[in-house]
Design a protein around this motif. Structure first.
Motif, mmCIF file in Angstrom:
data_model
loop_
_atom_site.group_PDB
_atom_site.id
_atom_site.type_symbol
_atom_site.label_atom_id
_atom_site.label_comp_id
_atom_site.label_asym_id
_atom_site.label_seq_id
_atom_site.Cartn_x
_atom_site.Cartn_y
_atom_site.Cartn_z
ATOM 1 N N HIS A 7 28.813 26.933 21.974
ATOM 2 C CA HIS A 7 28.610 25.488 21.829
ATOM 3 C C HIS A 7 29.849 24.785 21.271
ATOM 4 C CE1 HIS A 7 28.420 26.001 17.489
ATOM 5 N NE2 HIS A 7 27.623 27.035 17.685
ATOM 6 N N GLY A 8 29.791 23.466 21.268
ATOM 7 C CA GLY A 8 30.871 22.644 20.742
ATOM 8 C C GLY A 8 30.796 22.454 19.235
ATOM 9 N N GLY A 9 31.826 21.813 18.689
ATOM 10 C CA GLY A 9 31.914 21.585 17.254
ATOM 11 C C GLY A 9 30.787 20.709 16.736
ATOM 12 N N ALA A 10 30.196 21.116 15.599
ATOM 13 C CA ALA A 10 29.106 20.401 14.922
ATOM 14 C C ALA A 10 27.839 20.339 15.766
ATOM 15 C CB ALA A 10 29.540 19.003 14.501
ATOM 16 N N GLN A 11 27.728 21.227 16.743
ATOM 17 C CA GLN A 11 26.544 21.287 17.574
ATOM 18 C C GLN A 11 25.738 22.554 17.276
ATOM 19 O OE1 GLN A 11 28.020 20.893 21.664
ATOM 20 N NE2 GLN A 11 27.433 18.746 21.603
ATOM 21 N N THR A 12 24.587 22.641 17.917
ATOM 22 C CA THR A 12 23.776 23.838 17.931
ATOM 23 C C THR A 12 23.629 24.299 19.377
ATOM 24 O OG1 THR A 12 21.732 22.581 18.184
ATOM 25 C CG2 THR A 12 22.448 23.051 15.919
ATOM 26 N N VAL A 13 23.013 25.453 19.561
ATOM 27 C CA VAL A 13 22.717 25.905 20.926
ATOM 28 C C VAL A 13 21.908 24.843 21.662
ATOM 29 C CG1 VAL A 13 21.443 27.604 22.288
ATOM 30 C CG2 VAL A 13 22.835 28.352 20.332
ATOM 31 N N ALA A 14 20.852 24.347 21.015
ATOM 32 C CA ALA A 14 19.975 23.390 21.674
ATOM 33 C C ALA A 14 20.698 22.090 22.002
ATOM 34 C CB ALA A 14 18.759 23.108 20.798
ATOM 35 N N LEU A 15 21.494 21.600 21.071
ATOM 36 C CA LEU A 15 22.165 20.317 21.283
ATOM 37 C C LEU A 15 23.194 20.410 22.404
ATOM 38 C CD1 LEU A 15 22.169 17.440 20.253
ATOM 39 C CD2 LEU A 15 23.847 18.106 18.518
ATOM 40 N N ALA A 16 23.890 21.530 22.484
ATOM 41 C CA ALA A 16 24.925 21.664 23.508
ATOM 42 C C ALA A 16 24.361 22.002 24.880
ATOM 43 C CB ALA A 16 25.928 22.741 23.095
ATOM 44 N N PHE A 17 23.351 22.854 24.936
ATOM 45 C CA PHE A 17 23.000 23.480 26.213
ATOM 46 C C PHE A 17 21.565 23.258 26.678
ATOM 47 C CE2 PHE A 17 26.444 26.341 24.567
ATOM 48 C CZ PHE A 17 27.388 26.024 25.526
ATOM 49 N N SER A 18 20.813 22.385 26.019
ATOM 50 C CA SER A 18 19.405 22.236 26.397
ATOM 51 C C SER A 18 19.237 21.810 27.855
ATOM 52 C CB SER A 18 18.710 21.230 25.477
ATOM 53 O OG SER A 18 19.329 19.954 25.559
ATOM 54 N N ALA A 19 20.185 21.037 28.378
ATOM 55 C CA ALA A 19 20.036 20.544 29.751
ATOM 56 C C ALA A 19 20.249 21.646 30.788
ATOM 57 C CB ALA A 19 21.015 19.396 30.006
#
Length: 256
Positions: A36-48
């Motif tokens: 994932h990206g900086g300051a993100q989580t798995v869900a925030l970065a890749f949920s889509a």
């Protein structure tokens, strides 16, 4: 967002590193590692994209030092250390080789793994990833938050809310954001020859209004042997991993 098959913490390099396992795949197939990206989580970065990516393969999705469920430590946040953590996690999971999809800070981490540990990388997709700091636009290097290229206030609020919901120390977000920013803006450890030496099939993904200059992404394509480059139209840094109608066909073909 798919519900992970399992999630756990692994002891790696002084971290209690959180990771998720998604999807199933035939025995012997290479897993896909999402970074994932900086300051993100798995869900925030890749949920889509995660439901489609995990539909027919084994996906491993860790959260990097200080991100999401993974507690921060006193260690500085550097790309080489993040890459070392991911390799150590793969060792813990007895994964000798994987494909990688890294976004932003996760892309830098994946590139470091490909350069330093080429035997661990099957196929490499780098989204919004540069190999030198002059590869990003000036308003990103010296942040101008009026620029539409940069995260909006709503984006920062989403990161803060997600962090508060899962982080071991929910009050640490602002300090951690400064630490992530310092790590992401530090000098990068690669040369043009490092990119020329890459042997993993590589897909470069960038938005036309991304942090990374399209010209820099094109330079990376020329340097990396037989690399592919996709420039997504009407796409900013923060929207890149959500452009499923464009991304999923590209990723599906590349990782097939």
């Amino acid at each position: 967002m798919t519900v992970p098959n399992s999630s756990a913490h692994a002891k790696v390099n002084g971290l209690e590193m959180y990771y998720e396992i998604h999807g199933d795949a035939p025995d012997g197939s290479r897993p896909l590692v999402l970074l994932h990206g900086g300051a993100q989580t798995v869900a925030l970065a890749f949920s889509a994209v995660l439901p489609a990516l995990a539909a027919d393969r084994h996906v491993v999705a860790p959260e990097l030092q200080g991100h999401g469920h993974t507690a921060d430590t006193d260690r500085e946040l550097t790309v080489p250390d993040l890459a070392s953590d991911v390799v150590a996690l793969l060792d813990e999971l007895d994964i000798q080789q994987a494909d990688f999809l890294g976004f932003s800070l996760g892309g830098l981490t994946a590139l470091e793994i490909a350069v330093r540990h080429p035997e661990r990388v099957g196929r490499l997709a780098l989204a919004a990833t540069m190999y030198t700091q002059d590869g990003v636009h000036e308003e990103v290097r010296v942040p101008d938050y009026s620029s539409p290229r940069l995260p909006s206030q709503a984006d920062f609020q989403e990161m803060a809310d997600t962090y508060a919901a899962v982080a071991p120390d929910p009050e640490h977000f602002q300090d951690f954001l400064a630490k992530v920013s310092a790590g992401a803006h530090a000098p990068l450890p690669w040369t043009a020859d490092d990119l020329r030496g890459l042997r993993a099939p590589t897909l470069l993904l960038v938005g036309d209004s991304d942090f990374v200059r399209v010209e820099h992404a094109a330079e990376m394509q020329r340097l990396i042997p037989e690399a592919r480059l996709a420039v997504l139209p009407a796409t900013t840094h923060m929207s890149l991993m959500r452009r499923t109608s464009l991304l999923l066909p590209l990723l599906g073909e590349f990782f097939a």
